[in-house]
Design a protein around this motif. Structure first.
Motif, PDB file in Angstrom:
ATOM      1  N   THR A 102       3.865  12.911   4.004  1.00  0.00           N
ATOM      2  CA  THR A 102       3.216  11.709   3.454  1.00  0.00           C
ATOM      3  C   THR A 102       3.076  10.608   4.493  1.00  0.00           C
ATOM      4  O   THR A 102       2.088   9.853   4.456  1.00  0.00           O
ATOM      5  CB  THR A 102       3.972  11.182   2.222  1.00  0.00           C
ATOM      6  N   THR A 103       4.012  10.500   5.426  1.00  0.00           N
ATOM      7  CA  THR A 103       3.889   9.476   6.460  1.00  0.00           C
ATOM      8  C   THR A 103       2.700   9.774   7.363  1.00  0.00           C
ATOM      9  O   THR A 103       1.907   8.879   7.673  1.00  0.00           O
ATOM     10  CB  THR A 103       5.187   9.376   7.282  1.00  0.00           C
ATOM     11  N   ARG A 104       2.560  11.030   7.772  1.00  0.00           N
ATOM     12  CA  ARG A 104       1.413  11.372   8.625  1.00  0.00           C
ATOM     13  C   ARG A 104       0.100  11.180   7.876  1.00  0.00           C
ATOM     14  O   ARG A 104      -0.886  10.700   8.448  1.00  0.00           O
ATOM     15  CB  ARG A 104       1.559  12.798   9.165  1.00  0.00           C
ATOM     16  N   LEU A 105       0.082  11.522   6.601  1.00  0.00           N
ATOM     17  CA  LEU A 105      -1.142  11.287   5.810  1.00  0.00           C
ATOM     18  C   LEU A 105      -1.445   9.801   5.699  1.00  0.00           C
ATOM     19  O   LEU A 105      -2.610   9.390   5.784  1.00  0.00           O
ATOM     20  CB  LEU A 105      -1.006  11.902   4.420  1.00  0.00           C
ATOM     21  N   ALA A 106      -0.430   8.982   5.523  1.00  0.00           N
ATOM     22  CA  ALA A 106      -0.643   7.532   5.445  1.00  0.00           C
ATOM     23  C   ALA A 106      -1.184   6.995   6.769  1.00  0.00           C
ATOM     24  O   ALA A 106      -2.057   6.116   6.782  1.00  0.00           O
ATOM     25  CB  ALA A 106       0.658   6.822   5.064  1.00  0.00           C
ATOM     26  N   ILE A 107      -0.675   7.519   7.871  1.00  0.00           N
ATOM     27  CA  ILE A 107      -1.175   7.100   9.185  1.00  0.00           C
ATOM     28  C   ILE A 107      -2.638   7.503   9.337  1.00  0.00           C
ATOM     29  O   ILE A 107      -3.475   6.694   9.752  1.00  0.00           O
ATOM     30  CB  ILE A 107      -0.308   7.695  10.314  1.00  0.00           C
ATOM     31  N   VAL A 108      -2.959   8.730   8.982  1.00  0.00           N
ATOM     32  CA  VAL A 108      -4.345   9.193   9.075  1.00  0.00           C
ATOM     33  C   VAL A 108      -5.247   8.344   8.184  1.00  0.00           C
ATOM     34  O   VAL A 108      -6.339   7.930   8.596  1.00  0.00           O
ATOM     35  CB  VAL A 108      -4.447  10.694   8.714  1.00  0.00           C
ATOM     36  N   GLN A 109      -4.789   8.067   6.980  1.00  0.00           N
ATOM     37  CA  GLN A 109      -5.575   7.240   6.057  1.00  0.00           C
ATOM     38  C   GLN A 109      -5.843   5.863   6.659  1.00  0.00           C
ATOM     39  O   GLN A 109      -6.963   5.354   6.613  1.00  0.00           O
ATOM     40  CB  GLN A 109      -4.836   7.106   4.733  1.00  0.00           C
ATOM     41  N   ARG A 110      -4.827   5.263   7.260  1.00  0.00           N
ATOM     42  CA  ARG A 110      -5.004   3.943   7.874  1.00  0.00           C
ATOM     43  C   ARG A 110      -5.958   4.025   9.062  1.00  0.00           C
ATOM     44  O   ARG A 110      -6.841   3.191   9.225  1.00  0.00           O
ATOM     45  CB  ARG A 110      -3.641   3.387   8.294  1.00  0.00           C
ATOM     46  N   LEU A 111      -5.799   5.061   9.894  1.00  0.00           N
ATOM     47  CA  LEU A 111      -6.654   5.185  11.082  1.00  0.00           C
ATOM     48  C   LEU A 111      -8.097   5.517  10.728  1.00  0.00           C
ATOM     49  O   LEU A 111      -8.994   5.265  11.533  1.00  0.00           O
ATOM     50  CB  LEU A 111      -6.082   6.229  12.045  1.00  0.00           C
ATOM     51  N   ALA A 112      -8.334   6.030   9.540  1.00  0.00           N
ATOM     52  CA  ALA A 112      -9.708   6.287   9.099  1.00  0.00           C
ATOM     53  C   ALA A 112     -10.488   4.984   8.970  1.00  0.00           C
ATOM     54  O   ALA A 112     -11.718   4.983   9.005  1.00  0.00           O
ATOM     55  CB  ALA A 112      -9.709   7.036   7.773  1.00  0.00           C
TER      56      ALA A 112
ATOM     57  N   GLU B 186       4.081  -2.382  10.278  1.00  0.00           N
ATOM     58  CA  GLU B 186       3.948  -3.475   9.307  1.00  0.00           C
ATOM     59  C   GLU B 186       3.266  -3.007   8.034  1.00  0.00           C
ATOM     60  O   GLU B 186       3.713  -3.306   6.927  1.00  0.00           O
ATOM     61  CB  GLU B 186       3.165  -4.640   9.924  1.00  0.00           C
ATOM     62  N   GLN B 187       2.175  -2.271   8.171  1.00  0.00           N
ATOM     63  CA  GLN B 187       1.393  -1.859   7.007  1.00  0.00           C
ATOM     64  C   GLN B 187       2.084  -0.775   6.187  1.00  0.00           C
ATOM     65  O   GLN B 187       1.927  -0.737   4.973  1.00  0.00           O
ATOM     66  CB  GLN B 187       0.010  -1.398   7.448  1.00  0.00           C
ATOM     67  N   LEU B 188       2.844   0.100   6.840  1.00  0.00           N
ATOM     68  CA  LEU B 188       3.488   1.202   6.131  1.00  0.00           C
ATOM     69  C   LEU B 188       4.937   0.898   5.764  1.00  0.00           C
ATOM     70  O   LEU B 188       5.552   1.646   5.009  1.00  0.00           O
ATOM     71  CB  LEU B 188       3.420   2.486   6.967  1.00  0.00           C
ATOM     72  N   GLY B 189       5.490  -0.181   6.328  1.00  0.00           N
ATOM     73  CA  GLY B 189       6.872  -0.544   6.031  1.00  0.00           C
ATOM     74  C   GLY B 189       7.875   0.461   6.577  1.00  0.00           C
ATOM     75  O   GLY B 189       8.889   0.733   5.945  1.00  0.00           O
TER      76      GLY B 189
END
Length: 123
Positions: free
Chosen positions: A28-38, A49-52
């Protein structure tokens, strides 16, 4: 990868790259990073900061994504700006979300891979 080619796959042979790709996205962390980088480039500090999450956690997951060539880093001075390496990665995740919607997110209820199952994240 032999998943969509016209050639029949003999058993599991030839599917290892696809399995590795999906495994690299199974956190889930890698998916959250990918989602943000999209949505555009980000530095480690932006992602923390954004993912806490701790800087070390974000850096480790970025290293994994970078090693898999799913994200790239662009140095600028003492900072590195990360971005998706290929737009097809986001297309894949959009297709996965469409599939989840179509199946009623049944995989989330799966006793093996669903929430709390053996394939669940440790974080």
């Amino acid at each position: 990868m032999a998943m969509t080619s016209g050639t029949a796959v003999s058993g599991r042979r030839g599917l290892e790259p696809a399995a590795a790709l999906f495994h690299s996205l199974s956190d889930t962390t890698r998916l959250a990073i990918v989602q943000r980088l999209a949505h555009g480039e980000a530095r480690v500090v932006d992602l923390t900061e954004q993912l806490g999450l701790a800087q070390s956690t974000v850096s480790a997951h970025l290293a994994c994504l970078r090693d898999c060539r799913l994200v790239v880093g662009r140095p600028e001075g003492r900072q590195v700006f990360y971005a998706l390496a290929r737009p097809e990665l986001w297309d894949l995740l959009v297709a996965a979300e469409t599939l989840l919607d179509a199946t009623g997110s049944a995989v989330a209820l799966c006793p093996v891979y669903g929430a709390g199952g053996a394939g669940a994240d440790d974080e």
